[in-house]
Design a protein around this motif. Structure first.
Motif, PDB file in Angstrom:
ATOM      1  N   LEU A   1      34.562  42.300  38.598  1.00  0.00           N
ATOM      2  CA  LEU A   1      35.619  42.959  39.364  1.00  0.00           C
ATOM      3  C   LEU A   1      36.932  42.190  39.351  1.00  0.00           C
ATOM      4  O   LEU A   1      38.008  42.781  39.375  1.00  0.00           O
ATOM      5  CB  LEU A   1      35.164  43.156  40.811  1.00  0.00           C
ATOM      6  N   LEU A   2      36.835  40.875  39.317  1.00  0.00           N
ATOM      7  CA  LEU A   2      38.031  40.040  39.379  1.00  0.00           C
ATOM      8  C   LEU A   2      37.709  38.683  38.765  1.00  0.00           C
ATOM      9  O   LEU A   2      36.651  38.114  39.038  1.00  0.00           O
ATOM     10  CB  LEU A   2      38.457  39.862  40.843  1.00  0.00           C
ATOM     11  N   GLN A   3      38.597  38.178  37.940  1.00  0.00           N
ATOM     12  CA  GLN A   3      38.404  36.873  37.290  1.00  0.00           C
ATOM     13  C   GLN A   3      39.639  36.008  37.525  1.00  0.00           C
ATOM     14  O   GLN A   3      40.767  36.451  37.274  1.00  0.00           O
ATOM     15  CB  GLN A   3      38.195  37.064  35.783  1.00  0.00           C
ATOM     16  N   GLU A   4      39.426  34.796  38.026  1.00  0.00           N
ATOM     17  CA  GLU A   4      40.522  33.878  38.268  1.00  0.00           C
ATOM     18  C   GLU A   4      40.605  32.848  37.143  1.00  0.00           C
ATOM     19  O   GLU A   4      39.627  32.593  36.436  1.00  0.00           O
ATOM     20  CB  GLU A   4      40.340  33.160  39.613  1.00  0.00           C
ATOM     21  N   GLU A   5      41.774  32.229  36.989  1.00  0.00           N
ATOM     22  CA  GLU A   5      41.979  31.259  35.912  1.00  0.00           C
ATOM     23  C   GLU A   5      41.118  30.010  36.081  1.00  0.00           C
ATOM     24  O   GLU A   5      40.839  29.314  35.109  1.00  0.00           O
ATOM     25  CB  GLU A   5      43.457  30.857  35.836  1.00  0.00           C
ATOM     26  N   ASP A   6      40.703  29.696  37.322  1.00  0.00           N
ATOM     27  CA  ASP A   6      39.911  28.488  37.548  1.00  0.00           C
ATOM     28  C   ASP A   6      38.418  28.712  37.325  1.00  0.00           C
ATOM     29  O   ASP A   6      37.601  27.823  37.565  1.00  0.00           O
ATOM     30  CB  ASP A   6      40.142  27.955  38.968  1.00  0.00           C
ATOM     31  N   GLY A   7      38.034  29.905  36.846  1.00  0.00           N
ATOM     32  CA  GLY A   7      36.627  30.177  36.559  1.00  0.00           C
ATOM     33  C   GLY A   7      35.896  30.902  37.673  1.00  0.00           C
ATOM     34  O   GLY A   7      34.757  31.331  37.493  1.00  0.00           O
ATOM     35  N   SER A   8      36.538  31.050  38.825  1.00  0.00           N
ATOM     36  CA  SER A   8      35.895  31.809  39.910  1.00  0.00           C
ATOM     37  C   SER A   8      36.064  33.293  39.642  1.00  0.00           C
ATOM     38  O   SER A   8      37.021  33.731  38.981  1.00  0.00           O
ATOM     39  CB  SER A   8      36.490  31.422  41.271  1.00  0.00           C
ATOM     40  N   TYR A   9      35.124  34.089  40.137  1.00  0.00           N
ATOM     41  CA  TYR A   9      35.156  35.523  39.854  1.00  0.00           C
ATOM     42  C   TYR A   9      34.438  36.297  40.952  1.00  0.00           C
ATOM     43  O   TYR A   9      33.662  35.743  41.739  1.00  0.00           O
ATOM     44  CB  TYR A   9      34.494  35.830  38.494  1.00  0.00           C
ATOM     45  N   LEU A  10      34.696  37.597  40.989  1.00  0.00           N
ATOM     46  CA  LEU A  10      34.029  38.517  41.903  1.00  0.00           C
ATOM     47  C   LEU A  10      33.250  39.517  41.072  1.00  0.00           C
ATOM     48  O   LEU A  10      33.765  40.041  40.073  1.00  0.00           O
ATOM     49  CB  LEU A  10      35.065  39.257  42.775  1.00  0.00           C
ATOM     50  N   ALA A  11      32.002  39.776  41.467  1.00  0.00           N
ATOM     51  CA  ALA A  11      31.160  40.675  40.712  1.00  0.00           C
ATOM     52  C   ALA A  11      30.419  41.629  41.645  1.00  0.00           C
ATOM     53  O   ALA A  11      30.263  41.365  42.830  1.00  0.00           O
ATOM     54  CB  ALA A  11      30.158  39.896  39.864  1.00  0.00           C
ATOM     55  N   ARG A  12      29.976  42.744  41.057  1.00  0.00           N
ATOM     56  CA  ARG A  12      29.153  43.695  41.800  1.00  0.00           C
ATOM     57  C   ARG A  12      27.885  43.969  40.999  1.00  0.00           C
ATOM     58  O   ARG A  12      27.940  44.138  39.783  1.00  0.00           O
ATOM     59  CB  ARG A  12      29.929  45.000  42.024  1.00  0.00           C
ATOM     60  N   LEU A  13      26.754  43.990  41.671  1.00  0.00           N
ATOM     61  CA  LEU A  13      25.471  44.322  41.047  1.00  0.00           C
ATOM     62  C   LEU A  13      25.015  45.676  41.555  1.00  0.00           C
ATOM     63  O   LEU A  13      25.044  45.935  42.772  1.00  0.00           O
ATOM     64  CB  LEU A  13      24.418  43.267  41.361  1.00  0.00           C
ATOM     65  N   LEU A  14      24.561  46.522  40.645  1.00  0.00           N
ATOM     66  CA  LEU A  14      24.077  47.861  40.980  1.00  0.00           C
ATOM     67  C   LEU A  14      22.725  48.071  40.321  1.00  0.00           C
ATOM     68  O   LEU A  14      22.459  47.564  39.228  1.00  0.00           O
ATOM     69  CB  LEU A  14      25.054  48.929  40.481  1.00  0.00           C
ATOM     70  N   GLU A  15      21.873  48.848  40.984  1.00  0.00           N
ATOM     71  CA  GLU A  15      20.566  49.133  40.391  1.00  0.00           C
ATOM     72  C   GLU A  15      20.734  50.026  39.170  1.00  0.00           C
ATOM     73  O   GLU A  15      21.550  50.945  39.172  1.00  0.00           O
ATOM     74  CB  GLU A  15      19.660  49.820  41.426  1.00  0.00           C
ATOM     75  N   ILE A  16      19.993  49.709  38.126  1.00  0.00           N
ATOM     76  CA  ILE A  16      20.058  50.486  36.885  1.00  0.00           C
ATOM     77  C   ILE A  16      19.348  51.834  37.087  1.00  0.00           C
ATOM     78  O   ILE A  16      18.276  51.877  37.635  1.00  0.00           O
ATOM     79  CB  ILE A  16      19.415  49.702  35.719  1.00  0.00           C
TER      80      ILE A  16
END
Length: 234
Positions: free
Chosen positions: A219-234
């Motif tokens: 969802l979001l990626q920062e330059e320092d390597g931190s990020y935001l993610a979402r997991l959804l059931e397949i």
């Protein structure tokens, strides 16, 4: 590993001290090489306006009944509650749970995430401030992902942030084993038990999530390597 409350006792005491007026309260965070770094406790008492973009985006995406895991002082849960969203905040620290109630959160429990029963279902599970780190090690991560999947209602989501250890400096990388760092917390005379904390990049997260029937979205990626993610059931 673990999220056992004895490891987090100093954290809870530091939160309590801050709430009681010690605005300079800080934790000593000790790594396995013996180095100690101070962490200011005011970090856990930020207002919604003070939150970084990753955390604001995560709160914006929360829908339905939300579970805030490792809620600490409850700042994220309070922001959601103030927005009129239904939120349930949990933490292994007794002091943290007491503090969240004192700050006005309606639904709080002192409990380990893995101890939640499957009957308790949520539309959003929230792991913020590298909250997925509670898994401790890559080997333990599937247990946490499976539990998160069990607790998700149909069409539910798991929102988390982490930091890719590939972006750590050379010294940090030297004490990171398979993405895990061993920490120990102390506050004044109280020292907690050592525990492992997991860091992993998005690609590794996506790979591990797929093994338990979850797909990952960046969802979001920062330059320092931190990020935001979402997991959804397949």
């Amino acid at each position: 590993m673990s999220t056992h409350s004895s490891a987090w006792k100093p954290f809870g005491l530091a939160l309590k001290a801050y709430e009681e007026g010690n605005r300079d309260a800080y934790l000593n965070v000790i790594t396995e090489d013996g180095e100690s770094s101070p962490m200011k406790i005011d970090l856990f008492f930020r207002s919604e306006e003070e939150l970084p973009e990753i955390e604001l985006k995560a709160l914006e995406l929360c829908k339905g009944k939300t579970l805030d895991i490792g809620a600490g002082a409850g700042s994220h849960a309070l922001a959601l509650q103030e927005q009129g969203k239904e939120v349930f905040a949990i933490d292994v620290s007794k002091e943290a749970a007491e503090l969240m109630r004192k700050r006005g959160l309606k639904r709080v429990a002192q409990i380990d995430f893995l101890s939640l029963k499957e009957e308790q279902q949520f539309d959003t599970l929230l792991f913020l401030m590298n909250g997925i780190g509670i898994a401790g090690t890559l080997g333990q991560l599937p247990n946490y992902l499976k539990q998160a999947k069990r607790l998700c209602r149909k069409n539910g989501q798991i929102i988390l942030d982490s930091s890719d250890p590939a972006y750590f400096d050379a010294k940090q990388q030297s004490i990171t084993k398979m993405g895990s760092v061993n920490y120990q917390l102390s506050f004044k005379t109280e020292t907690g038990k050592p525990y492992d904390w997991l860091y992993l990049g998005f690609e590794k997260l996506a790979e591990e999530a797929l093994k338990v029937g979850l797909k990952a979205e960046l969802l979001l990626q920062e330059e320092d390597g931190s990020y935001l993610a979402r997991l959804l059931e397949i």
